[in-house]
Design a protein around this motif. Structure first.
Motif, mmCIF file in Angstrom:
data_model
loop_
_atom_site.group_PDB
_atom_site.id
_atom_site.type_symbol
_atom_site.label_atom_id
_atom_site.label_comp_id
_atom_site.label_asym_id
_atom_site.label_seq_id
_atom_site.Cartn_x
_atom_site.Cartn_y
_atom_site.Cartn_z
ATOM 1 N N PRO A 103 0.836 -1.202 0.000
ATOM 2 C CA PRO A 103 0.000 0.000 0.000
ATOM 3 C C PRO A 103 0.862 1.241 0.000
ATOM 4 C CG PRO A 103 0.020 -1.039 2.169
ATOM 5 C CD PRO A 103 0.679 -1.998 1.222
ATOM 6 N N SER A 104 0.359 2.299 -0.605
ATOM 7 C CA SER A 104 1.135 3.527 -0.716
ATOM 8 C C SER A 104 1.308 4.171 0.645
ATOM 9 C CB SER A 104 0.430 4.512 -1.657
ATOM 10 O OG SER A 104 0.286 3.939 -2.932
ATOM 11 N N SER A 105 2.501 4.761 0.861
ATOM 12 C CA SER A 105 2.740 5.506 2.089
ATOM 13 C C SER A 105 1.973 6.811 2.037
ATOM 14 C CB SER A 105 4.238 5.798 2.242
ATOM 15 O OG SER A 105 4.966 4.608 2.286
ATOM 16 N N PRO A 106 1.435 7.250 3.160
ATOM 17 C CA PRO A 106 0.736 8.537 3.153
ATOM 18 C C PRO A 106 1.704 9.660 2.876
ATOM 19 C CG PRO A 106 1.052 7.738 5.394
ATOM 20 C CD PRO A 106 1.452 6.624 4.480
ATOM 21 N N SER A 107 1.247 10.652 2.126
ATOM 22 C CA SER A 107 2.096 11.800 1.824
ATOM 23 C C SER A 107 2.349 12.591 3.094
ATOM 24 C CB SER A 107 1.421 12.686 0.781
ATOM 25 O OG SER A 107 2.193 13.822 0.528
ATOM 26 N N SER A 108 3.565 13.108 3.231
ATOM 27 C CA SER A 108 3.929 13.861 4.430
ATOM 28 C C SER A 108 4.849 14.992 4.057
ATOM 29 C CB SER A 108 4.624 12.946 5.447
ATOM 30 O OG SER A 108 5.149 13.701 6.513
ATOM 31 N N ASP A 109 4.673 16.138 4.704
ATOM 32 C CA ASP A 109 5.571 17.263 4.496
ATOM 33 C C ASP A 109 6.796 17.167 5.383
ATOM 34 O OD1 ASP A 109 2.860 19.615 4.061
ATOM 35 O OD2 ASP A 109 3.908 18.352 2.624
ATOM 36 N N VAL A 110 6.807 16.242 6.332
ATOM 37 C CA VAL A 110 7.919 16.095 7.260
ATOM 38 C C VAL A 110 8.899 15.079 6.698
ATOM 39 C CG1 VAL A 110 8.604 15.532 9.612
ATOM 40 C CG2 VAL A 110 6.385 16.601 9.181
ATOM 41 N N PRO A 111 10.138 15.483 6.381
ATOM 42 C CA PRO A 111 11.059 14.563 5.725
ATOM 43 C C PRO A 111 11.526 13.423 6.610
ATOM 44 C CG PRO A 111 12.148 16.625 6.248
ATOM 45 C CD PRO A 111 10.693 16.819 6.544
ATOM 46 N N ASN A 332 18.498 20.333 -8.088
ATOM 47 C CA ASN A 332 17.916 20.923 -6.878
ATOM 48 C C ASN A 332 17.396 22.313 -7.246
ATOM 49 O OD1 ASN A 332 19.168 21.415 -3.447
ATOM 50 N ND2 ASN A 332 17.162 21.743 -4.337
ATOM 51 N N GLU A 333 16.281 22.343 -7.960
ATOM 52 C CA GLU A 333 15.796 23.579 -8.570
ATOM 53 C C GLU A 333 14.645 24.225 -7.814
ATOM 54 O OE1 GLU A 333 17.377 24.980 -11.064
ATOM 55 O OE2 GLU A 333 18.797 23.324 -11.157
ATOM 56 N N GLN A 334 14.262 23.678 -6.674
ATOM 57 C CA GLN A 334 13.219 24.301 -5.868
ATOM 58 C C GLN A 334 13.450 23.928 -4.416
ATOM 59 O OE1 GLN A 334 9.877 22.088 -7.714
ATOM 60 N NE2 GLN A 334 9.333 21.433 -5.640
ATOM 61 N N GLU A 335 12.914 24.755 -3.511
ATOM 62 C CA GLU A 335 13.018 24.483 -2.083
ATOM 63 C C GLU A 335 11.762 23.810 -1.541
ATOM 64 O OE1 GLU A 335 15.868 25.138 0.171
ATOM 65 O OE2 GLU A 335 16.427 24.778 -1.911
ATOM 66 N N HIS A 336 10.611 24.132 -2.098
ATOM 67 C CA HIS A 336 9.352 23.569 -1.624
ATOM 68 C C HIS A 336 9.358 22.057 -1.808
ATOM 69 C CE1 HIS A 336 5.216 23.648 -0.401
ATOM 70 N NE2 HIS A 336 4.801 23.095 -1.516
ATOM 71 N N LYS A 337 9.202 21.332 -0.697
ATOM 72 C CA LYS A 337 9.193 19.867 -0.707
ATOM 73 C C LYS A 337 10.449 19.298 -1.377
ATOM 74 C CE LYS A 337 4.129 19.495 -0.705
ATOM 75 N NZ LYS A 337 4.016 19.006 0.674
ATOM 76 N N ARG A 338 11.579 19.901 -1.102
ATOM 77 C CA ARG A 338 12.800 19.496 -1.798
ATOM 78 C C ARG A 338 13.244 18.086 -1.434
ATOM 79 N NH1 ARG A 338 17.479 23.161 1.265
ATOM 80 N NH2 ARG A 338 17.151 22.334 3.366
ATOM 81 N N THR A 339 12.833 17.572 -0.268
ATOM 82 C CA THR A 339 13.232 16.221 0.120
ATOM 83 C C THR A 339 12.241 15.163 -0.332
ATOM 84 O OG1 THR A 339 12.121 16.382 2.270
ATOM 85 C CG2 THR A 339 14.422 17.108 2.161
ATOM 86 N N THR A 340 11.139 15.580 -0.939
ATOM 87 C CA THR A 340 10.105 14.614 -1.321
ATOM 88 C C THR A 340 9.689 14.775 -2.774
ATOM 89 O OG1 THR A 340 8.378 16.112 -0.499
ATOM 90 C CG2 THR A 340 9.216 14.443 1.027
ATOM 91 N N THR A 341 10.588 15.260 -3.616
ATOM 92 C CA THR A 341 10.289 15.399 -5.034
ATOM 93 C C THR A 341 11.302 14.624 -5.860
ATOM 94 O OG1 THR A 341 11.606 17.422 -5.191
ATOM 95 C CG2 THR A 341 9.252 17.683 -4.781
#
Length: 695
Positions: A103-111, A332-341
């Motif tokens: 099953p897919s992991s839930p999306s999270s903003d916390v890296p 590394n072209e953006q900061e928003h959600k940079r660890t989850t893109t």
């Protein structure tokens, strides 16, 4: 073409020993070290898949997706025993069938979720890999074109306007001989190291366990003093008596090789003067998105300009004796959600645009490269073999080492196999006390999963870069500042390294200004009723009444370093925010002073002259004309704008200063989470310009 998608991931971390932690052992370093040795009570059989470090990444898909369209799932676990490595799990990639897909992991903003967070894993068996040394050039460079060069003595800047250099091709340095000598020394020293000592060279000591933002422990018995790694993109971070240099974007805007080289040399000298071994720059991401928070750290969106600026900066920095670090590799072209893109990029786009500045850095002999937080084609950058091993180390012939960005190491096996040579700051998360390298890496080697030859390669690359910069010299300065406690007199010697670097700052500031429009005004001078007869700039010095408007013209009310890591904007703006603290351990009794002084900028301003101060100073010496000087810094109040209309109508010249700001993702200022939320001027700047222009 570059496509960016977002995905969430979970992380569960537990210890490699039966007791649930990695223990420390005696170290030659004077600071705590994340040890590369397991506790005496632990044995290989005590390392189980259920208690090992684990990482799972998944991209959610619909339940009806076909097997060919299902996402790649990456998982990591330490081997279960020394005798049966093939039964354990590793970092690997696979496309699971629809029946077996987790099953897919839930999306999270916390890296980095809390320890013990549930993890969805698709496990595949570990397959020990054989390490093959990377190729070195099989042919000698053409001697008349590629000149054997030592980093301390780079060729002069090529000037096409010079009568001598303009008629001949520029000198192209070849660092192959220098690297060969450095590798020979590194291998000789490494031959005396134990496995644990080799691993220690690859593993940082942990967050805030040394004087610098990154620290490799010393091995004094073997003659290795350790390494100090320090930001920033425009000066020595968290230090006093240093210069805050113009941004890389401003330097690139000069289109002047000499100024860019001299800026790099001056920054390198200040890092060396503070006892730094590795300066964490230059940054050379491409600024693909105009709203990108860290665009100001790089050299702009043109790959040729960025490549040449990176080349000159690296040559200048390493001429000073510092090891430069090309970052952030890559996309590394953006900061928003940079660890989850994840950025999906084809080969031609990679080579022609995003990788080009890194190629030019390798040609300049750069000693280190930093991998980024994001994933590339669904595999994280710090364990991405196609980009690190195939492109950078093999195709480009990079002979230095790849370090992780801080907390960007997400596995042991996958990172080592993928080409990562050094993990920073060493611990998995800040102050966690454990590491994906350290004891985990040692155990992987002992049970045969990772060949010791690969660890030799990692440590050799690090030592070779140290030798390449001649930092083995007894005269190389030791670290004389404390990045985490500036007021501490015992560890901060307050060495002034600024020299006359204000001259290059001023020259770049003048040459880097971009004039977009300069038309002859339609109106006449209000006091003399005469036609100006020329464009508005430059001012003649004959203006009798001048208005300066806009908050960007004013000094910061709390001084030039009032905001932590420059994460604010209430006056003259000279740098963006970032490359600073995300967790800070304060030590009493210096608590108050540390809050006031140490939680500071990417590079601390020794002073900062605002346009208001500079222009008023000029007006003071314009007494023969009798210039009247006025200002208005309130950009928002309606009554202030109304007053501004009447003031502007009576002035010979009105200068309006506006700005906008951005930075790294961990600071959110006015809704700008690193990246800008729009492309408008801040502080009502657009209305301010229109108001003044209407008069």
């Amino acid at each position: 073409m570059l496509l960016t998608l977002g995905f969430g991931f979970g992380l569960a971390v537990s210890a490699v020993s039966a007791q649930g932690s990695e223990s420390g052992v005696a170290s030659t370093s004077a600071v705590p070290v994340i040890s590369s040795v397991l506790p005496p009570s632990s044995s290989p059989s005590a390392v189980s898949a259920s208690s090992s470090a684990a990482l799972s990444i998944s991209i959610p898909t619909s339940a009806s997706a076909s097997a060919s369209s299902l996402p790649t799932v990456i998982s990591s676990e330490a081997p279960s025993s020394a005798s049966a490595p093939a039964s354990a799990s590793s970092v690997s990639s696979s496309v699971p069938s629809s029946a077996s897909a987790p099953p897919s992991s839930p999306s999270s903003d916390v890296p980095f979720p809390p320890l013990g967070a549930p993890v969805n894993r698709h496990l595949v068996p570990i397959v020990p890999f054989n390490f093959t040394p990377f190729p070195i050039p099989s042919h000698q460079p053409i001697s008349s074109i590629f000149i054997p060069t030592d980093p301390l003595s780079p060729p002069p800047v090529f000037d096409s306007s010079s009568p001598t250099s303009g008629t001949n091709p520029p000198t192209i340095p070849s660092f192959q001989d220098a690297w060969d000598i450095a590798y020979s020394k590194a291998k000789s020293l490494l031959s005396t190291f134990t496995l644990e000592e080799k691993v220690n060279i690859t593993t940082g000591v942990g967050w805030q366990n040394g004087l610098c933002v990154g620290n490799i422990p010393a091995n004094e018995a073997k003659g290795f003093p350790g390494l100090c790694l320090e930001d920033s993109p425009l000066g020595v971070r968290f230090a006093d008596y240093v210069t805050a240099f113009p941004t890389a974007l401003m330097a690139a805007s000069t289109w002047n090789r000499r100024l860019i080289r001299e800026r790099g040399l001056a920054m390198g000298r200040e890092h060396v003067g503070k006892g730094v071994n590795v300066a964490l720059g230059p940054m050379m991401n491409m600024g693909r998105v105009a709203q990108g928070g860290r665009n100001w750290e790089g050299f702009g969106a043109d790959p040729f300009l960025a490549g040449e600026a990176a080349y000159e900066t690296v040559l200048g920095m390493q001429q000073a004796g510092i090891t430069a670090c090309a970052k952030h590799f890559m996309f590394n072209e953006q900061e928003h959600k940079r660890t989850t893109t994840s950025s999906f990029v084809d080969s031609r786009t990679t080579h022609e645009i995003y990788a080009h500045p890194f190629l030019r850095s390798v040609m300049a002999g750069v000693g280190s490269v930093m991998c980024s937080y994001n994933a590339i084609n669904s595999t994280y950058a710090c364990e991405n073999s196609p980009t690190i091993n195939a492109l950078l180390k093999s195709e480009y012939g990079f002979r230095g080492y790849m370090m992780s960005d801080w907390q960007a190491t997400l596995s042991t096996f996958g990172s080592v196999e993928g080409g990562l040579d050094m993990t920073m700051p060493g611990d998995i998360t800040f102050d966690s006390g454990d590491s994906y390298f350290g004891g985990n890496l040692t155990e992987y080697v002992r049970n045969g999963t990772i060949p010791e030859e690969r660890v030799d390669d990692m440590a050799t690359r690090i030592l070779a870069a140290w030798y390449l910069a001649h930092q083995d010299s007894p005269s190389y300065p030791t670290t004389n500042f404390n990045a985490f406690n500036i007021p501490d007199e015992a560890t901060n010697e307050r060495v002034n390294v600024q020299g006359d670097h204000y001259k290059i700052v001023r020259e770049i500031g003048r040459a880097g200004i971009v004039l977009l429009k300069n038309e002859k005004p339609k109106q006449k001078f209000p006091h003399t009723n005469t036609d100006l007869g020329r464009p508005a700039l430059p001012l003649t010095g004959r203006e009798r009444a001048v208005l300066v408007a806009g908050l960007d013209a004013a000094p910061q009310r709390g001084g030039p370093n009032m905001f932590s890591d420059q994460g604010g904007n209430e006056g003259i703006l000279a740098m963006g925010w970032g490359s600073g603290q995300r967790g800070f351990r304060l030590r009493w009794p210096a608590l108050v002073f540390t809050l006031a002084l140490a939680l500071r900028t990417t590079a601390q301003f020794p002073y900062l002259i605002s346009p208001y101060e500079a222009l008023q100073h000029r007006a003071l010496f314009n007494r023969s004309i009798g210039t009247l000087f006025d200002w208005q810094f309130d950009d928002f109040t309606p009554s202030a704008l109304t007053s501004l209309l009447s003031q502007a109508a009576r002035k010979d010249a009105a200068l309006v200063f506006i700005n906008s700001d951005s930075g790294e993702d961990y600071i959110n200022f006015d809704g700008n989470e690193g990246d800008r939320k729009n492309l408008t001027a801040w502080h009502n700047g657009h209305t301010l310009v229109q108001t003044v222009a209407s008069r």
